[in-house]
Design an enzyme around this catalytic site. Structure first.
Site, PDB file in Angstrom:
ATOM      1  N   PRO A   2       1.587  30.333 -21.290  1.00  0.00           N
ATOM      2  CG  PRO A   2       1.051  32.262 -20.454  1.00  0.00           C
ATOM      3  CD  PRO A   2       1.565  31.122 -20.397  1.00  0.00           C
ATOM      4  CD  GLU A   3       0.687  25.288 -24.602  1.00  0.00           C
ATOM      5  OE1 GLU A   3       0.161  25.031 -25.982  1.00  0.00           O
ATOM      6  OE2 GLU A   3       0.589  24.974 -24.310  1.00  0.00           O
ATOM      7  CG  HIS A  91       4.095  36.410  -7.132  1.00  0.00           C
ATOM      8  ND1 HIS A  91       6.113  36.159  -6.787  1.00  0.00           N
ATOM      9  CD2 HIS A  91       4.739  35.038  -6.760  1.00  0.00           C
ATOM     10  CE1 HIS A  91       6.278  35.345  -6.420  1.00  0.00           C
ATOM     11  NE2 HIS A  91       6.090  34.675  -6.004  1.00  0.00           N
ATOM     12  NE  ARG A 110       8.410  28.631 -13.835  1.00  0.00           N
ATOM     13  CZ  ARG A 110       8.800  27.926 -14.771  1.00  0.00           C
ATOM     14  NH1 ARG A 110       7.782  27.189 -14.967  1.00  0.00           N
ATOM     15  NH2 ARG A 110       9.818  27.854 -14.828  1.00  0.00           N
ATOM     16  NE  ARG A 152      13.461  23.638 -39.831  1.00  0.00           N
ATOM     17  CZ  ARG A 152      13.676  24.705 -38.869  1.00  0.00           C
ATOM     18  NH1 ARG A 152      14.135  23.661 -38.128  1.00  0.00           N
ATOM     19  NH2 ARG A 152      14.015  25.569 -39.035  1.00  0.00           N
TER      20      ARG A 152
END
Length: 271
Positions: A2-3, A91, A110, A152
């Site tokens: 999930p973003e 789960h 997970r 950077r």
DNA sequence: CCGGACGCCTGTCGGC
DNA sequence: TGCCGACAGGCGTCCG
């Protein structure tokens, strides 16, 4: 998985069932998530009314009367609204029951997600206080990427995946936004001009906005709050399309590892 | 401070 | 068919 778009989709799906509702039960079957849930958290949460459900970066925030529940879906987490007391499957780790017999259920094969409890203002939490700007809110633009890139020397894809630079962009949408902006993912962030950063910022906003409209992207585990998948998977231009023709120029899409994550790009369209 | 590597987990897939 | 390694949407932590 999930973003930002998946978390936003989740938030929109669950909020109408939860806001203004009192929490009747918190049933935790598996406490060992990314951070083991402290025993005793239930007594602090049960009885509270959920005032708002919001999102910050990839975190879902449940503002209660006293304290905030902070939920992160990790790589494989999903939240669904179900009728209370539906049998649980493998789960399914946490059930939160509110009045009107609705259940918010966390599934996370997970177990890299988290379910945290925080007293005090949200911007005092260590995981949230240093987050970069929300890409879909005022304050995010090419200039802030340009400034973050100074001093950077990381690949541009890693810059936009850094949650301290801009929050919510993960592996799928980083590849997609760079394709849209015509930028090679391995280009050093120092070598991008401000005009290119402006284009990139717009591409990030465009990709995330479209993905939210489509209910996010489902590769495997993600589901919307009603169980439907995210349909943006059908709109992916480069992610997961190794050796398939670029939808713009027909050249084969290439994959390469950048910072231990697979990246996808068109070698002809992106420089 | 920065950048890079690792580890946390389970499930799936490809190769042998 | 079974086994083994690689890999998968995130990200905090450690080390140089």
């Amino acid at each position: 998985m999930p973003e930002l778009p998946e978390v936003e989709t989740t938030k929109r799906g669950i909020a109408p069932y939860l806001e203004g509702k009192r929490i009747l039960a918190l049933d935790i079957r598996e406490r060992r998530l990314r951070w083991t849930i402290e025993s005793g958290i239930e007594s602090q949460i049960i009885g509270n009314t959920i005032q708002t459900v919001t999102r910050r970066a990839k975190y879902l925030l449940f503002q209660l009367e006293h304290g905030i529940m902070i939920v992160h879906l990790g790589m494989s987490g999903s939240l669904r609204i179900l009728p209370a007391y539906q049998p649980r499957q493998l789960h399914d780790h946490i059930d939160l029951i509110v009045e009107n017999e609705h259940c918010l259920r966390l599934r996370d094969p997970r177990r890299l997600g988290s379910w945290l409890w925080h007293l005090g203002a949200i911007n005092t939490h260590p995981l949230l206080k240093n987050l970069g700007p929300e890409p879909l809110e005022p304050g995010f633009d090419g200039n802030c990427l340009f400034k973050a890139a100074k001093n950077r020397r990381i690949a541009i894809k890693l810059l936009i995946m850094n949650s301290h630079v801009v929050s919510g962009v993960g592996n799928i949408y980083a590849s997609e936004a760079l394709f849209l902006a015509g930028i090679h993912p391995q280009l050093s962030c120092r070598d991008l001009t401000l005009p290119r950063y402006n284009k990139l910022a717009e591409a990030i906003q465009q990709v995330l906005t479209q993905a939210i409209i489509q209910g996010g992207t489902t590769l495997r585990d993600f589901s919307q709050a009603d169980g439907k998948p995210g349909y943006f998977v059908n709109s992916l231009q480069v992610y997961g399309r190794t050796n398939e023709p670029c939808l713009r120029c027909q050249h084969p899409i290439q994959a390469m590892q950048i910072g231990q994550r697979m990246s996808f790009f068109c070698p002809h369209c992106q420089h």
